[in-house]
Enzyme design. Structure first.
Site, mmCIF file in Angstrom:
data_model
loop_
_atom_site.group_PDB
_atom_site.id
_atom_site.type_symbol
_atom_site.label_atom_id
_atom_site.label_comp_id
_atom_site.label_asym_id
_atom_site.label_seq_id
_atom_site.Cartn_x
_atom_site.Cartn_y
_atom_site.Cartn_z
ATOM 1 N N ARG A 67 0.857 -1.190 0.000
ATOM 2 C CA ARG A 67 0.000 0.000 0.000
ATOM 3 C C ARG A 67 0.890 1.236 0.000
ATOM 4 N NH1 ARG A 67 -1.887 1.397 4.297
ATOM 5 N NH2 ARG A 67 -1.290 -0.289 5.694
ATOM 6 N N TYR A 195 -1.737 -3.763 -6.462
ATOM 7 C CA TYR A 195 -1.416 -4.499 -5.240
ATOM 8 C C TYR A 195 -2.378 -4.229 -4.082
ATOM 9 C CZ TYR A 195 1.575 -7.360 -2.392
ATOM 10 O OH TYR A 195 2.056 -8.401 -1.647
ATOM 11 N N LYS A 204 -9.492 -1.746 2.234
ATOM 12 C CA LYS A 204 -9.176 -0.526 2.988
ATOM 13 C C LYS A 204 -9.967 0.679 2.462
ATOM 14 C CE LYS A 204 -6.056 -2.784 5.294
ATOM 15 N NZ LYS A 204 -6.298 -3.178 6.686
ATOM 16 N N HIS A 224 -10.654 -0.914 12.174
ATOM 17 C CA HIS A 224 -9.566 -1.786 11.729
ATOM 18 C C HIS A 224 -9.330 -2.819 12.830
ATOM 19 C CE1 HIS A 224 -5.101 -1.963 10.222
ATOM 20 N NE2 HIS A 224 -5.830 -2.919 9.700
ATOM 21 N N SER A 246 -0.258 -2.516 11.884
ATOM 22 C CA SER A 246 0.343 -3.580 11.068
ATOM 23 C C SER A 246 1.541 -4.167 11.810
ATOM 24 C CB SER A 246 0.834 -3.014 9.739
ATOM 25 O OG SER A 246 -0.226 -2.393 9.091
ATOM 26 N N CYS A 248 1.688 -6.381 14.142
ATOM 27 C CA CYS A 248 1.533 -6.665 15.573
ATOM 28 C C CYS A 248 0.729 -7.935 15.817
ATOM 29 C CB CYS A 248 0.894 -5.479 16.280
ATOM 30 S SG CYS A 248 1.948 -4.022 16.310
ATOM 31 N N GLY A 249 0.484 -8.726 14.763
ATOM 32 C CA GLY A 249 -0.071 -10.065 14.965
ATOM 33 C C GLY A 249 -1.580 -10.166 15.041
ATOM 34 N N LYS A 250 -2.303 -9.308 14.292
ATOM 35 C CA LYS A 250 -3.770 -9.384 14.317
ATOM 36 C C LYS A 250 -4.280 -10.719 13.787
ATOM 37 C CE LYS A 250 -6.471 -5.937 12.716
ATOM 38 N NZ LYS A 250 -5.992 -5.331 11.507
ATOM 39 N N THR A 251 -3.761 -11.120 12.640
ATOM 40 C CA THR A 251 -4.244 -12.373 12.033
ATOM 41 C C THR A 251 -3.932 -13.551 12.947
ATOM 42 O OG1 THR A 251 -3.936 -11.420 9.853
ATOM 43 C CG2 THR A 251 -4.128 -13.814 9.950
ATOM 44 N N ASP A 273 -9.341 -8.546 10.201
ATOM 45 C CA ASP A 273 -8.828 -7.216 9.820
ATOM 46 C C ASP A 273 -9.819 -6.069 10.029
ATOM 47 O OD1 ASP A 273 -6.619 -5.712 8.807
ATOM 48 O OD2 ASP A 273 -7.635 -5.527 6.874
ATOM 49 N N ASN A 362 6.599 -8.125 2.192
ATOM 50 C CA ASN A 362 5.144 -7.914 2.276
ATOM 51 C C ASN A 362 4.397 -8.896 1.370
ATOM 52 O OD1 ASN A 362 2.757 -6.531 3.121
ATOM 53 N ND2 ASN A 362 2.772 -5.315 1.242
ATOM 54 N N SER A 363 4.995 -10.068 1.113
ATOM 55 C CA SER A 363 4.301 -11.059 0.277
ATOM 56 C C SER A 363 3.084 -11.590 1.035
ATOM 57 C CB SER A 363 5.251 -12.182 -0.120
ATOM 58 O OG SER A 363 5.875 -12.738 1.010
ATOM 59 N N ARG A 364 2.099 -12.059 0.292
ATOM 60 C CA ARG A 364 0.784 -12.308 0.892
ATOM 61 C C ARG A 364 0.170 -13.629 0.442
ATOM 62 N NH1 ARG A 364 -1.615 -7.901 4.092
ATOM 63 N NH2 ARG A 364 -0.061 -6.275 3.963
ATOM 64 N N ARG A 395 3.292 -2.315 19.717
ATOM 65 C CA ARG A 395 4.596 -2.895 20.008
ATOM 66 C C ARG A 395 5.355 -1.880 20.857
ATOM 67 N NH1 ARG A 395 7.724 -6.745 17.057
ATOM 68 N NH2 ARG A 395 6.099 -7.399 15.641
ATOM 69 N N TYR A 488 1.709 -15.689 21.077
ATOM 70 C CA TYR A 488 0.975 -16.682 20.272
ATOM 71 C C TYR A 488 -0.126 -17.366 21.087
ATOM 72 C CZ TYR A 488 4.900 -15.448 17.410
ATOM 73 O OH TYR A 488 5.814 -14.719 16.722
HETATM 74 C C1 OXD Z 1 -2.834 -3.629 6.545
HETATM 75 C C2 OXD Z 1 -3.384 -4.862 5.960
HETATM 76 O O1 OXD Z 1 -1.902 -3.046 5.979
HETATM 77 O O2 OXD Z 1 -4.341 -5.402 6.521
HETATM 78 O O3 OXD Z 1 -3.331 -3.217 7.588
HETATM 79 O O4 OXD Z 1 -2.883 -5.323 4.921
HETATM 80 MN MN MN Z 2 -5.126 -4.288 8.139
#
Ligand code: OXD
Ligand code: MN
Length: 586
Positions: A67, A195, A204, A224, A246, A248-251, A273, A362-364, A395, A488
């Site tokens: 982004r 992207y 977003k 978010h 970003s 910080c381990g949301k997923t 997200d 930043n690969s996804r 963090r 974790y």
């Molecule tokens: C972000 C994402 O950048 O979810 O927050 O990809």
């Molecule tokens: Mn996000």
């Protein structure tokens, strides 16, 4: 008579002049056609059909890998409505400038008409968007990330109630890349990037920047935030939503395998997200996940950090910019300890360790949410799930304790508004720089952030049973620079404390910053941490917080008079509480 959607498609085609127009129905056959086209174009390759069936690796343009906040604009008529934390351009000038770039930009390409629903198909909280794009990668990704195609067109009918989003790859030049949001019209224009958040406009652009504006107008919240359900031994599930910046381990938190599963505590995923929330008839804030898939960062994801997603992405997944092994399987740094031999890097070149990371940092992966075994049975509940806790976090190497609870809603809004995270070397090269990121919305709030704080305060007056507000910090380090908390799956112990606070069971100590667990109130059995470590994790250093307070003063000054009185009051009160603490106390 042409419908509003048909009229808009016609006017965009007139400007961008595509060779063909394809109305997407969301079918398997259609997706297969898009993938075939992508493979022919040469930047997308099928992965190992035995170990990763129906999975593909897409390699983006090397200059288009993340982004781009610098070229993301909020185009309100009045500049003040975009506020000091957003880039602003005037709507008419932006349309003129970008219009020139869109002129003929789809020549020789197909324009896909991508109708989509953000949110469960049958939910009154869901909203419709339509993206026009000349990228088959974007159309195929939107099919995973939203309820796309006929289902959306059927719901829309001949109504004009949809958020239009125009997207073109343009010439992919970073110099001609712009992502613009016309808030008053609820319209998105994006050109020059294929992207992620720049191009998948439902995510977003719509679900946060446009939706946050709509939410304030209409009295709801677009945040978010991940949404999870914590199941307790009785089988009752308590829902929580969490906002972290970003990296910080949301997923990982949303999909956590609980370390206390044998005691009956399990975590269920609703979303990783974004949360859309409105007050339900029961007086609770009800959340839906507007998305249908996970667009997660691959590096660092492994069997320990997120076993659920590792299993989920073994089929029907689009990988972007990961490396590829000789067995045609995706690979990234942190997946395992040993990079396999004969690998291709993210640009398809034979890889050697001297070349740096094999996968783009930043690969996804883009994977359907239903493929995670952690998905909640209520993730598509049309009424959403009632939220009992909001969790903010960042963090912070030395400052914030493992967890604390805000005293009340207004203090909770202050805690969210003052959220910050310290940068890691991987992200910026500069370690430990504090970036203020209120509610993790800094890049996503579609209007003046001071008004956004005001909207939060206002919502507090409208929610009969507001969520309790907590702040967590998984990243506190000791004098040796090592993390104090294992993180974790062990984070469930902190969620359990929150649950017990919600139920009025767990003890807490009052400190100037909020309510902290007593060491005894945390469930620590089976965990190898010393009493001293727990005390360090729960310590509050008034001198360090005074410095933080001064830094927040500077940040708030940027909003001038627009900063709501409730936030000012909380800030003053924190300063007073800190000053009352005897010097030398920790
Ligand atoms: C972000 C994402 O950048 O979810 O927050 O990809
Ligand atoms: Mn996000």
């Amino acid at each position: 008579m042409a419908t509003p959607l048909e009229q808009w498609v016609e006017s965009v085609a007139h400007m961008t002049r595509p060779a063909a127009i394809q109305w997407c129905d969301g079918s398997e056959a259609e997706a297969a056609g898009m993938i075939e086209k992508l493979v022919q174009e040469g930047r997308t390759v099928p992965l190992n059909n035995k170990t990763y069936p129906n999975c593909y690796l897409h390699r983006s343009d090397p200059t288009d890998v993340a982004r781009t906040e610098k070229v993301t604009f909020i185009c309100t008529r009045d500049r003040e409505n975009a506020g000091p934390t957003n880039n602003w351009m005037a709507p008419a000038e932006t349309k003129q400038m970008m219009g020139r770039l869109f002129e003929g930009s789809m020549k020789d390409r197909t324009m896909y008409v991508v109708p989509y629903i953000m949110g469960p198909t049958a939910s009154p909280q869901s909203r419709i968007g339509v993206e026009l794009t000349d990228s088959p990668y974007v159309a195929a990704s939107m099919r995973i990330m939203s309820r796309m195609g006929k289902v959306a067109l059927d719901r829309l009918g001949s109504s004009s109630d949809f958020v239009p989003g125009l997207h073109s790859l343009g010439d992919l030049s970073p110099d001609r890349r712009f992502i613009a949001h016309f808030q008053e019209e609820k319209l998105i224009w994006s050109i020059g990037s294929g992207y992620g958040g720049n191009a998948l406009l439902g995510k977003k652009c719509f679900a946060l920047r446009i939706a946050s504006w709509m939410a304030r107008e209409q009295g709801w919240m677009a945040e978010h935030m991940l949404i999870l359900g914590l199941e307790s031994p009785s089988g009752k599930v308590t829902y929580m939503a969490a906002a972290f910046p970003s990296a910080c381990g949301k997923t990982n938190l949303a999909m956590m395998v609980s370390a206390l599963e044998n005691q009956g505590y399990r975590v269920w995923t609703i979303g990783d997200d974004i949360a859309w929330m409105q007050v339900g008839a029961d007086g609770y804030l009800h959340a839906i996940n507007p998305e249908a898939g996970f667009f997660g960062v691959a590096p660092g994801t492994n069997e320990k950090t997120n076993p659920n997603v590792m299993q989920a992405l073994r089929k029907n997944t689009i990988f972007t910019n990961t490396a590829m092994t000789a067995k045609a399987e995706p690979w990234w740094e942190g997946m395992d300890d040993n990079p396999p031999a004969d690998m291709l890097d993210w640009q398809g070149r034979a890889w050697a360790s001297s070349m740096g990371p094999a996968a783009q940092p930043n690969s996804r992966y883009t994977v359907p949410a239903t493929q995670s075994r952690s998905i909640s049975s209520r993730w598509e509940d049309p009424a959403g799930v009632p939220i009992s806790a909001f969790i903010f976090g960042g963090r912070r190497a030395r400052l914030a304790p493992l967890v604390y609870e805000a005293m009340d809603w207004q203090h909770g809004v202050y805690v969210g508004a003052t959220m910050a995270s310290e940068t890691t070397a991987a992200a910026t090269g500069a370690v430990g720089v504090t970036r203020r990121d209120p509610m993790a919305m800094l890049p996503f709030c579609g209007y003046n952030m001071a008004d956004y704080f005001g909207h939060w305060l206002e919502m507090g007056r409208k929610i009969p049973h507001p969520p309790k507000v907590f702040h967590v910090n998984w990243f506190r380090t000791g004098d040796d620079g090592k993390f104090l908390w294992p993180g974790y799956g062990e984070n469930v112990r902190v969620l359990k404390w929150m649950l017990e606070r919600i139920e009025g069971k767990a003890a807490a100590n009052e400190t100037p910053i909020g309510l902290l667990p007593t060491p005894e109130s945390l469930t620590l059995d089976g965990l190898r941490v010393t009493r001293k470590t727990i005390e360090d994790l729960l310590s509050v250093d008034p001198a360090a917080w005074m410095k933080e307070h001064a830094d927040v003063t500077n940040f708030f000054n940027g909003f001038g008079d627009r900063l709501p009185a409730g936030i000012r009051d909380e800030h003053r009160r924190l300063g007073e509480r800190l000053q009352r603490v005897p010097a030398g106390t920790k």
